[in-house]
Design a protein around this motif. Structure first.
Motif, PDB file in Angstrom:
ATOM      1  N   PRO A 101       0.835  -1.214   0.000  1.00 45.77           N
ATOM      2  CA  PRO A 101       0.000   0.000   0.000  1.00 45.77           C
ATOM      3  C   PRO A 101       0.865   1.258   0.000  1.00 45.77           C
ATOM      4  O   PRO A 101       1.925   1.306   0.617  1.00 45.77           O
ATOM      5  CB  PRO A 101      -0.801  -0.128   1.315  1.00 45.77           C
ATOM      6  N   SER A 102       0.414   2.283  -0.706  1.00 46.16           N
ATOM      7  CA  SER A 102       1.133   3.552  -0.740  1.00 46.16           C
ATOM      8  C   SER A 102       1.033   4.239   0.611  1.00 46.16           C
ATOM      9  O   SER A 102       0.000   4.203   1.280  1.00 46.16           O
ATOM     10  CB  SER A 102       0.560   4.471  -1.828  1.00 46.16           C
ATOM     11  N   LYS A 103       2.148   4.866   1.041  1.00 48.61           N
ATOM     12  CA  LYS A 103       2.151   5.591   2.302  1.00 48.61           C
ATOM     13  C   LYS A 103       1.389   6.906   2.195  1.00 48.61           C
ATOM     14  O   LYS A 103       0.929   7.452   3.196  1.00 48.61           O
ATOM     15  CB  LYS A 103       3.596   5.850   2.741  1.00 48.61           C
ATOM     16  N   ARG A 104       1.268   7.416   1.001  1.00 43.57           N
ATOM     17  CA  ARG A 104       0.532   8.657   0.774  1.00 43.57           C
ATOM     18  C   ARG A 104      -0.556   8.397  -0.242  1.00 43.57           C
ATOM     19  O   ARG A 104      -0.301   7.894  -1.327  1.00 43.57           O
ATOM     20  CB  ARG A 104       1.463   9.763   0.253  1.00 43.57           C
ATOM     21  N   GLY A 105      -1.806   8.730   0.116  1.00 44.67           N
ATOM     22  CA  GLY A 105      -2.905   8.521  -0.802  1.00 44.67           C
ATOM     23  C   GLY A 105      -3.316   7.065  -0.837  1.00 44.67           C
ATOM     24  O   GLY A 105      -2.897   6.231  -0.026  1.00 44.67           O
ATOM     25  N   THR A 108      -1.551   1.213  -4.556  1.00 50.33           N
ATOM     26  CA  THR A 108      -0.349   0.482  -4.152  1.00 50.33           C
ATOM     27  C   THR A 108       0.858   1.026  -4.885  1.00 50.33           C
ATOM     28  O   THR A 108       0.732   1.740  -5.880  1.00 50.33           O
ATOM     29  CB  THR A 108      -0.490  -1.019  -4.461  1.00 50.33           C
ATOM     30  N   THR A 109       2.018   0.666  -4.385  1.00 48.31           N
ATOM     31  CA  THR A 109       3.289   1.021  -5.026  1.00 48.31           C
ATOM     32  C   THR A 109       4.211  -0.186  -4.946  1.00 48.31           C
ATOM     33  O   THR A 109       4.030  -1.068  -4.086  1.00 48.31           O
ATOM     34  CB  THR A 109       3.937   2.234  -4.340  1.00 48.31           C
ATOM     35  N   LYS A 110       5.197  -0.239  -5.810  1.00 42.58           N
ATOM     36  CA  LYS A 110       6.084  -1.399  -5.858  1.00 42.58           C
ATOM     37  C   LYS A 110       7.225  -1.240  -4.854  1.00 42.58           C
ATOM     38  O   LYS A 110       7.943  -0.251  -4.880  1.00 42.58           O
ATOM     39  CB  LYS A 110       6.659  -1.588  -7.263  1.00 42.58           C
ATOM     40  N   GLN A 111       7.335  -2.217  -3.966  1.00 42.40           N
ATOM     41  CA  GLN A 111       8.480  -2.280  -3.043  1.00 42.40           C
ATOM     42  C   GLN A 111       9.622  -2.954  -3.791  1.00 42.40           C
ATOM     43  O   GLN A 111       9.530  -4.116  -4.170  1.00 42.40           O
ATOM     44  CB  GLN A 111       8.111  -3.086  -1.787  1.00 42.40           C
ATOM     45  N   GLN A 112      10.710  -2.227  -4.038  1.00 42.89           N
ATOM     46  CA  GLN A 112      11.813  -2.765  -4.818  1.00 42.89           C
ATOM     47  C   GLN A 112      12.556  -3.859  -4.049  1.00 42.89           C
ATOM     48  O   GLN A 112      12.579  -3.870  -2.815  1.00 42.89           O
ATOM     49  CB  GLN A 112      12.791  -1.652  -5.193  1.00 42.89           C
ATOM     50  N   ALA A 113      13.148  -4.778  -4.798  1.00 44.49           N
ATOM     51  CA  ALA A 113      13.949  -5.832  -4.165  1.00 44.49           C
ATOM     52  C   ALA A 113      15.169  -5.215  -3.482  1.00 44.49           C
ATOM     53  O   ALA A 113      15.697  -4.188  -3.915  1.00 44.49           O
ATOM     54  CB  ALA A 113      14.395  -6.847  -5.218  1.00 44.49           C
ATOM     55  N   GLY A 114      15.612  -5.835  -2.389  1.00 44.11           N
ATOM     56  CA  GLY A 114      16.750  -5.307  -1.634  1.00 44.11           C
ATOM     57  C   GLY A 114      17.611  -6.430  -1.092  1.00 44.11           C
ATOM     58  O   GLY A 114      17.191  -7.592  -0.987  1.00 44.11           O
TER      59      GLY A 114
END
Length: 1016
Positions: A101-105, A108-114
């Motif tokens: 989920p997006s932190k603003r608004g 959803t948004t993509k959480q990049q691999a790390g």
């Protein structure tokens, strides 16, 4: 490589966080990873491979399966793995890419691999700390950490899943690989790249040695050519030089150099004779030329001497004028000093008169001693006032601040009364908020129980649906199994028929190759009276092999169909157990009721939370009100104390300033009144007036001293002028000043006198040097110059010829040295190149000494491969009761592949026939592949400098084994603990569960998610 521990969260079917201690789990050397089909057993192995390489184990699987579909959006997905290799202990934490989920608004948004990679000093106890990780952080970049991990492990992902993690669908890839693929894997695993590099280095050295020999031969040829050119060897003799052997060349060259040396000696004698004649002619010419020059010089000097004698009277007059000017020069500066002193005295008198006008008459008339006493009192008074100046300037501000402070104190008293009135009614209002919280808490407390009831009801509904779907699938799988059984039986019958037909007609097949007068391979006779006939439908060896392949494929399909029926049966049984006898309609009704109850409890939770928030907010307001009242009371007490102290200090400072102002006014009451009535700071005004009085007195004292000094200087300068005029020999000052010459005139007269004296000395000295010449002497320069030119021409001709011959000799000697050096270098180069050329030929397989024509790198890999095959056969013999044996083959496995010596065959000792590994059945392939993997691990572990395969995972194949074969495989796996290795096997076969105690047990939850339990 050894795995120590792994922590995973929100990965695959596991929404929670789970920690696996591989060190404790694998203490016995063997552990089981078991659970229902599809519950997530393979996900544990995928997590290991993902942590190390960023991809799952199977090539066919997608990385999208890593993010758990059962995890809440705010839970992070990650795998945290601690491993140890020969280079140290490392920890890697990797997270996949997923949507959150997006932190603003909204949306959803993509959480990049790390990824993060640490090097540790020791193995951590328990799960590593996320907030305070120990060790040195190596990298947090995906590309950089991936390259570093591959270097640490020594294998890429494909090689890793072929030797360490053996996933479903790829277990037998090494067995079925072509020789070229095996070559790459074996080279990586055994670290034999050094032999490839050595072979390449030897090939490069071989090319270098050949180039060096060719260059040395070219240098010798070039040396011969250069010597022939410098020594002027003719064409015929040049061919003799070029055709001569290396051993004869030095003698031929030395003979030619000796001839040139003899020619040089001959020309050197001629040059000596020509040089003697040249010296004699040059000496005679120099004598006549010097005589002519002396005669010419004497005539010019005599004429110059006569002119100098005529100018003597004028020079004497110039000397007298210069002497008078020199004596008068000291008078002018002293006269100028007297004039300067007179002007300074007049200026000092004017300044003194001006300063006196700035002071009262009584003070201006005082002498220097009285002025010192008159200065002291105003200076001291000014200092005291300066000390009080800032206090005097602040008096109005301090009085204003005092009035404002009294007003603030009154306001604070009024504010305190208001706050006390507000605080009086708050206890009763708080009781109302507490009652609102208690009313909603009882129903809200049931929310978790009602939510669990929803999860249970949902799990029962999904299980009821699964019963219907799985029952239908099981019926279809049963039909498929019957078809596969019939196909397998038919293929087996067809294979038996082909083999029987070939055996029945084998006599005819042997008879085809019989030749007259040649022995029969069966009876040994050379006569063949009635050879058997070969029928047209006689099956060949290829048909038999094709029938065997069809039978093997049918058996594989049968095994797959049987495994599918077993899997679906197990799934159906699990679904039925989960329903507890509830059908789908009843399950749907129960779920709807449970969801309604949850909605009621959630509303109660909302009401309770709002009431609690209101109570907390009310308590915060009460605490803030009490804090404000305390602050106001403290402020009032502090302000009252400060105002009383300031009032006392203000009265004291007023009295001190008034006293000093009276003293200052008395000191200035001598005719210099100062107006302080309207001044903002009377202290500063009176202090400035006193400072001005002190400054004026100081100026008067300085003017008096300057005037006295000027009078004394005038007297001194006049005395000095009289003394200088008398000592210079003049009667008056005016006489002395008249004798002074202007600077330009003095310089001109001095130059005339100086030039005449110098010319006289020069001429007289030169005439004395020529006194020996006779008056009638004459010189004959023309005849001696002609003789000198003839001698120079003769010497030049012979010198040029000698220089030419010497240059030819020097060039010939230099080229002789170069040629001898080139011959020596050529011999040394050939001596040094011979062992390099031989060794490179051996390593590349191109030398006649290498009988097998096999390269060094291939030879090493073949030896290592033979070790792997031997180690695999030790276990294969036990697993298959001695039926199968692996052998290495030098044959090519395809037309276009190169012969590497890494091909492989399977010998069936029941028939003593060699088979391609690809013709093995599913169970046989599993056994052979497992033995190869374990054999490779044995050999690698025994090798120094190779990859340490301390942990292995096996994820398929046990269900294809019959009970006897399975028992043999378990016996082999059980003995692996003696070598310090840890094997993790993935299976749901009951015999495996009964034989292996240590395990990771994967269980399915009612929600469809999974959890795991470690039993060590």
């Amino acid at each position: 490589m050894h795995l120590h521990s792994m922590t995973l969260q929100a990965i695959g079917p596991f929404p929670g966080r789970h920690h696996v201690d591989f060190a404790e789990l694998g203490a016995s050397g063997l552990f089981l990873l078991e659970g229902p089909t599809g519950a997530g057993k393979s996900t544990v192995i995928d997590a290991v491979v993902f942590a190390l390489y960023g991809k799952v184990a199977s090539e066919a699987a997608s990385e999208d399966r890593l993010r758990s579909a059962y995890a809440t959006p705010d839970v992070e997905s990650f795998v945290d793995l601690v491993l140890e290799t020969g280079s140290g202990i490392y920890r890697v934490r990797r997270s996949p890419a997923y949507e959150r989920p997006s932190k603003r608004g909204g949306g959803t948004t993509k959480q990049q691999a790390g990824v993060r990679l640490w090097r540790l000093q020791s193995v951590p106890e328990g799960a590593p700390d996320d907030d305070a990780p120990e060790g040195d952080l190596f990298s947090s970049r995906l590309d950089e950490a991936g390259a570093e991990l591959q270097r640490i492990i020594g294998l890429d992902r494909q090689q890793f899943v072929q030797t360490v993690v053996l996933p479903q669908g790829e277990f037998a890839s090494f067995l079925r690989a072509n020789p070229e693929d095996r070559r790459g894997l074996l080279q990586k695993v055994f670290g034999t790249e050094i032999y490839e590099r050595a072979q390449a280095e030897l090939a490069e050295m071989q090319r270098g040695a050949k180039r060096a020999v060719e260059a040395a031969d070219a240098a010798v040829h070039q040396g011969v050519t250069m010597f022939c050119r410098s020594a002027q060897v003719g064409p015929a003799d040049g061919e003799t030089f070029r055709d001569a052997a290396d051993a004869d060349l030095p003698g031929l060259v030395a003979a030619r150099v000796a001839e040139i040396e003899a020619e040089v000696e001959e020309h050197e004698g001629a040059e000596l004779a020509a040089n003697a004649g040249l010296v004699a002619a040059r000496d005679a010419h120099d004598v006549e030329r010097r005589l002519a020059e002396q005669l010419e010089q004497r005539a010019a000097l005599r004429a110059e001497k006569a002119a100098l004698d005529a100018a003597v009277p004028s020079v004497v007059e110039h000397r007298e004028v210069l002497e008078a000017a020199r004596r008068a020069e000291v008078v002018a500066p002293v006269r100028a000093g007297v004039e300067v002193a007179d002007r300074a005295h007049a200026t000092a008198q004017t300044e003194l008169a001006t300063v006196r006008t700035e002071l009262p008459e009584a003070v201006a008339a005082l002498d220097p001693t009285a002025l010192e006493e008159a200065r002291r009192e105003p200076a001291d008074a000014a200092a005291r006032l300066r000390h009080l100046e800032s206090d005097g300037a602040r008096l109005p501000d301090r009085e204003r601040d005092l009035r404002a402070g009294r007003a603030s104190l009154a306001d604070a008293d009024e504010n305190a009364d208001v706050l006390r009135a507000q605080n009086a009614g708050r206890p009763a209002r708080r009781a109302e908020h507490e009652a609102a919280v208690e009313e909603s808490s009882e129903l809200a407390a049931e929310l978790s129980l009602r939510q669990k009831a929803v999860l249970d009801a949902d799990a029962v509904l999904r299980a009821a649906r699964g019963v219907e779907e799985t029952a239908a699938a099981l019926e279809r799988a049963g039909d498929t199994l019957q078809v596969a059984r019939r196909a397998a039986a038919a293929a087996g019958e067809a294979e038996d028929a082909v083999r029987a037909a070939r055996i029945a007609g084998i006599a005819g097949e042997l008879a085809v190759d019989l030749r007259a007068d040649e022995k029969c391979p069966v009876c040994g006779s050379v006569e063949h009276p009635a050879p058997a006939a070969l029928t047209a439908d006689h099956p060949g060896a290829g048909q038999v092999e094709e029938a065997a392949r069809v039978t093997a494929d049918a058996q594989d399909h049968l095994a797959e169909a049987r495994a599918e029926v077993d899997r679906l049966s197990e799934r159906l049984e699990g679904h039925r157990a989960a329903t507890g006898g509830t059908d789908r309609v009843a399950a749907e009704d129960r779920l709807a009721e449970a969801r309604t109850a949850v909605t009621e409890a959630q509303h109660a939770v909302t009401v309770r939370d709002e009431a609690r928030a209101a109570l907390a907010e009310f308590d915060e307001e009460t605490a803030a009100l009490a804090e404000r009242l305390g602050d106001v009371d403290q402020y009032r007490a502090s302000l009252r104390s400060r105002l009383e102290a300031e009032e006392l200090a203000l009265e004291r400072d007023r009295a001190t300033i008034a006293t000093e102002l009276e003293r200052a006014a008395a000191l200035l009451g001598d005719g210099s009144p100062v107006d302080t009535v309207d001044a903002p700071n009377p202290v500063a005004v009176l202090a400035d007036a006193l400072d001005e009085r002190v400054t004026a007195i100081d100026a008067l004292r300085a003017a008096q001293a300057a005037c006295a000094a000027a009078e004394e200087a005038v007297a001194t300068r006049r005395t000095e002028l009289a003394e200088v005029v008398a000592s210079s020999g003049f009667a008056t000052v005016d006489d002395a000043l008249a004798a002074v010459l202007p600077e330009t005139e003095r310089l001109r007269v001095e130059k005339v006198v100086r030039d005449h004296d110098a010319a006289t000395v020069r001429v007289e000295t030169a005439l004395e040097a020529l006194a020996e010449l006779a008056d009638d002497a004459q010189a004959d320069v023309a005849s001696t110059q002609a003789a000198l030119r003839d001698a120079e021409s003769a010497y030049t001709a012979i010198s040029q010829r000698l220089a030419f011959v010497r240059r030819r000799l020097a060039d010939a000697r230099a080229d002789q040295d170069h040629l001898v050096d080139a011959l020596g270098a050529s011999a040394r180069t050939r001596t040094e190149a011979d062992p390099v050329l031989r060794m490179a030929g051996l390593a590349s397989g191109s030398s006649g000494d290498n009988a097998r024509a096999m390269s060094l790198a291939t030879y090493v890999l073949v030896r290592r491969f033979e070790d792997v095959v031997a180690a695999a056969n030790d276990r294969l013999s036990e697993m298959c009761d001695g039926r199968y044996e692996l052998v290495r083959s030098d044959d090519k496995e395809a037309v276009r592949t190169r012969k590497t010596g890494l091909a492989m065959k399977v010998v069936d000792h029941w028939t003593e026939a060699s088979r391609d590994p690809r013709t093995l059945s599913g169970g046989e392939t599993f056994q052979v592949s497992l033995c190869l993997a374990l054999g490779m691990a044995d050999v690698v572990t025994a090798e120094a400098g190779g990859v340490d395969l301390g942990t292995l995972f096996v994820d398929e194949g046990f269900g294809t084994l019959d009970p006897e074969s399975l028992e043999n495989v378990l016996d082999v796996l059980g003995r692996l603990r003696e070598g310090g290795r840890t094997i993790g096997v993935v299976s749901h076969v009951d015999a495996m569960k009964q034989s292996i105690a240590e395990r990771i047990q994967v269980s399915r939850l009612p929600s469809g998610a999974s959890t795991l339990t470690v039993r060590a």
